[in-house]
Design a protein around this motif. Structure first.
Motif, PDB file in Angstrom:
ATOM      1  N   UNK A  22      56.813 -19.514 -25.072  1.00 62.14           N
ATOM      2  CA  UNK A  22      56.320 -19.160 -23.739  1.00 62.14           C
ATOM      3  C   UNK A  22      54.810 -19.330 -23.676  1.00 62.14           C
ATOM      4  N   UNK A  23      54.370 -19.821 -22.528  1.00 62.95           N
ATOM      5  CA  UNK A  23      52.950 -19.851 -22.225  1.00 62.95           C
ATOM      6  C   UNK A  23      52.740 -18.792 -21.145  1.00 62.95           C
ATOM      7  N   UNK A  24      51.855 -17.848 -21.440  1.00 61.51           N
ATOM      8  CA  UNK A  24      51.653 -16.712 -20.549  1.00 61.51           C
ATOM      9  C   UNK A  24      50.249 -16.775 -19.970  1.00 61.51           C
ATOM     10  N   UNK A  25      50.159 -16.622 -18.659  1.00 59.33           N
ATOM     11  CA  UNK A  25      48.865 -16.538 -17.992  1.00 59.33           C
ATOM     12  C   UNK A  25      48.737 -15.153 -17.375  1.00 59.33           C
ATOM     13  N   UNK A  26      47.628 -14.495 -17.650  1.00 59.30           N
ATOM     14  CA  UNK A  26      47.325 -13.178 -17.099  1.00 59.30           C
ATOM     15  C   UNK A  26      46.239 -13.355 -16.050  1.00 59.30           C
TER      16      UNK A  26
END
Length: 152
Positions: free
Chosen positions: A10-14
């Motif tokens: 997973x690539x997570x952007x906050x």
């Protein structure tokens, strides 16, 4: 306060949903193109909620403006547990940590795109593998309240 994390599956952007702008969109784009896993977007404000926050529609217009699509959006803010699919984006709200708001259960009292919602203390668990995304809502006793999954 906007940043990305690449976990392989997973690539997570906050993103800080109080300050959605082109710079935040660029962080999301960079995060999402860094790998081939699930694209998860995490923010504070809701995409939509089944009973309140209707005037706080900050995130969806920003997503549309910059052509951002995520496999899952997760947020707090609404102080209810809820799940829906809005503009093809599955959205998890796990916001019962501080001030529970009493609302009718969904179903049966759901609106467009809303699939489930309850006003009770609990939390959401998001499990990610290479081929499956699983969301499980539980109450404070650990009882499963609702589940949703998507496979590749």
């Amino acid at each position: 306060l906007d940043y990305g994390l690449d976990l392989g599956v997973a690539q997570i952007a906050f993103v800080d949903t109080n300050h959605l702008d082109i710079a935040a969109a660029q962080v999301v784009e960079k995060s999402f193109t860094s790998g081939s896993g699930w694209k998860l977007l995490i923010g504070h404000h809701v995409l939509r909620t089944y009973h309140d926050k209707g005037r706080e529609d900050y995130v969806r217009p920003w997503l549309r403006k910059f052509g951002i699509h995520a496999d899952l959006y997760a947020n707090g803010h609404a102080h209810v547990l809820q799940f829906g699919i809005y503009d093809t984006i599955p959205a998890v709200t796990s916001g019962t940590g501080s001030k529970l708001r009493k609302r009718k259960s969904c179903p049966p009292d759901c609106g467009d795109g809303q699939l489930w919602g309850e006003s009770q203390a609990g939390y959401a668990i998001v499990r990610v593998s290479a081929n499956k995304l699983l969301v499980t809502f539980k109450n404070t006793d650990g009882d499963v309240l609702y589940q949703w999954d998507k496979s590749r």
